[in-house]
Design an enzyme around this catalytic site. Sequence first.
Site, short mmCIF file in Angstrom:
data_model
loop_
_atom_site.label_atom_id
_atom_site.label_comp_id
_atom_site.label_asym_id
_atom_site.label_seq_id
_atom_site.Cartn_x
_atom_site.Cartn_y
_atom_site.Cartn_z
N HIS A 1 -27.69 52.54 -64.55
CA HIS A 1 -28.02 51.47 -65.48
C HIS A 1 -28.85 51.97 -66.65
O HIS A 1 -29.62 52.94 -66.54
CB HIS A 1 -28.81 50.37 -64.77
N CYS B 1 -25.60 52.00 -70.16
CA CYS B 1 -25.57 51.06 -71.27
C CYS B 1 -26.64 51.40 -72.30
O CYS B 1 -27.68 51.98 -71.98
CB CYS B 1 -25.81 49.64 -70.76
#
Length: 315
Positions: free
Chosen positions: A89, A138
Site C-alpha cells: 500500500h 499507490c
Amino acid sequence: MEKGKKMALLVGCNYPKTPNELRGCHNDVLAMHEVLVAQFGFDPNHVELMIDKPGSLTMPTGANIKKALSRMIDQAEPGDVLFFHYSGHGTLIKARNLSKIEEAIVPCDFNLITSVDFRQLVNRVPKGATFTILSDSCHSGGLIDKETEQIGPSSTPRNSITPPFCKPKEIPFQSILQYFTSLTSKISTDIGAHLVEVFGSDASLMFRLPLHELEPISTPYLKPDEGILLSGCQANETSADVEIMTNGRKPCGAFSNTVQMVLKKNSGPLSNREIVLMARKILIMQHFNNQHPCLYCSDENAEAIFLSPPQKPSP
C-alpha cells in the site's frame, strides 16, 4: 564485500487478516528474486527478502525496512548497484508546512516511510553507485523527494475495463489517522504527532526533525544524483493488485508483473526509460488505463541500463 557488487532489498506487504489485505505482493517480490538471480546475476546472499507472512523472521515494519536500506547503503562503494523493490500500500500525507502533499509507503505496522526518508537515503549513496527503487504502490510518483521527472503524468483517456479481481494498493489517509487515534487517544489531525508517540525515533524524519533541519535534506540538487525511481503510477493515481492468469500466474501487482514480463521477453539490455515506456504500453493493452508508471531520475540515469553498474563514476 567485493567492489562492483549488486545488493537488493525486496519487500512485499499483503497485510493478512486486515481490512486492507492484498493478495499479490508476496508473489511480486518472490518473482523479482528469481529475476534478479537468474537474469541479472545477483548473489542470493546479497538479496534480502521481507514479507509479512506469519512466522517470518523479519517482518517488513517501517523500522526494519529503513534499517535494511541503511545497511545496504553503508556497504555500498562506487560501481555498486543497489535495488529496492516494494509492493504494498501507498498513501498521500500532508507535510507539516501544510502547503505540500507528500508520498509515503505503508509498511505492515503502518509506520509510514515518506519521500523525505527516501531523499535522505539517496543523499547517502556514494558517487559512482546507483540506487534504483521500483515501487508498486499507490501515489508512488515522486516518492524520492525532488527527483527529476523523466516520464511523468499522462493524459491518456480514462475509459477502462476493470480486470478480474482488481484492488487499489491504497490506504486512505483518514483510515490511517483513525487507526493511530485509537492507539494514542490524541484528538489531532497531525498524523506526525501520532506516529512519533507510537514509534518514537523510528518514525519518519518528516515528523521528527525541526523544519529548518528538513530543508537541507530536500533542497533541489544542482548536480545529478544517484537515485532512480520507477513508480507504479503517478502521484494522483492508484496501483492495482490483480489476478492475471497468464501462464498460470498467481495474484500480483499489475506494475510488478508488467516489469517482469518486459525483462523476461527482452534478453538484451534495456534502459530505465525503455522499461517504463514498455510497461505503460502493456498496462494499456491489459486495460489498466488509469495507471501510468513514471520515471524520476537524472537525465543520465534515465538512459542508463536497468540494474547495471555505472559506466563511470558521476562527476
